[in-house]
Design a protein around this motif. Structure first.
Motif, mmCIF file in Angstrom:
data_model
loop_
_atom_site.group_PDB
_atom_site.id
_atom_site.type_symbol
_atom_site.label_atom_id
_atom_site.label_comp_id
_atom_site.label_asym_id
_atom_site.label_seq_id
_atom_site.Cartn_x
_atom_site.Cartn_y
_atom_site.Cartn_z
ATOM 1 N N GLU A 192 -9.291 1.556 -0.134
ATOM 2 C CA GLU A 192 -9.218 2.345 1.094
ATOM 3 C C GLU A 192 -9.058 3.832 0.759
ATOM 4 O O GLU A 192 -8.362 4.185 -0.205
ATOM 5 N N SER A 222 -1.314 -3.062 0.784
ATOM 6 C CA SER A 222 0.132 -3.074 1.019
ATOM 7 C C SER A 222 0.927 -3.282 -0.270
ATOM 8 O O SER A 222 2.145 -3.145 -0.274
ATOM 9 N N ARG A 223 0.247 -3.559 -1.370
ATOM 10 C CA ARG A 223 0.928 -3.774 -2.649
ATOM 11 C C ARG A 223 1.198 -2.461 -3.388
ATOM 12 O O ARG A 223 1.628 -2.473 -4.534
ATOM 13 N N SER A 226 -7.481 -2.826 -4.020
ATOM 14 C CA SER A 226 -8.718 -2.948 -3.238
ATOM 15 C C SER A 226 -8.650 -4.143 -2.302
ATOM 16 O O SER A 226 -9.174 -4.107 -1.194
ATOM 17 N N ARG A 227 -7.989 -5.177 -2.746
ATOM 18 C CA ARG A 227 -7.878 -6.405 -1.934
ATOM 19 C C ARG A 227 -6.726 -6.334 -0.946
ATOM 20 O O ARG A 227 -6.814 -6.867 0.167
ATOM 21 N N ASP A 228 -5.619 -5.718 -1.359
ATOM 22 C CA ASP A 228 -4.425 -5.682 -0.518
ATOM 23 C C ASP A 228 -3.693 -4.358 -0.731
ATOM 24 O O ASP A 228 -2.918 -4.199 -1.674
ATOM 25 N N ASN A 287 -6.258 -5.186 -7.343
ATOM 26 C CA ASN A 287 -5.192 -5.626 -6.437
ATOM 27 C C ASN A 287 -5.111 -4.733 -5.201
ATOM 28 O O ASN A 287 -4.974 -5.221 -4.082
#
Length: 77
Positions: free
Chosen positions: A2, A34-35, A30-32, A28
């Motif tokens: 994002e 919030s991490r 790119s997929r989520d 990680n």
């Protein structure tokens, strides 16, 4: 990844370097996105910036200074 996360990482050079050394975090985030806080904590550990690591480093420096003072005192006598 994002755009907000990308710009955030560009501003934080330490995190940017951490991702370059640990490319799995690029996937990680790119997929989520919030991490990001999890990655920040791991980066702090990696760079030795957690409170226990800083205290340990300060204690080591104090011991080093004491040793140098003792050595300087031994040379005077």
């Amino acid at each position: 990844m994002e755009p907000e996360i990308y710009y955030f990482l560009e501003k934080r050079q330490d995190l940017w370097n951490f991702i370059r050394k640990n490319p799995e975090w690029y996937r990680n985030l790119s997929r989520d996105a919030s991490r990001i806080s999890e990655m920040e904590q791991l980066a702090k550990q990696y760079y030795g910036r957690t409170v226990p690591q800083r205290l340990e480093k300060a204690q080591h420096n104090i011991q080093l200074v004491r040793m140098l003072i003792d050595m300087a005192g031994a040379f005077r006598d």
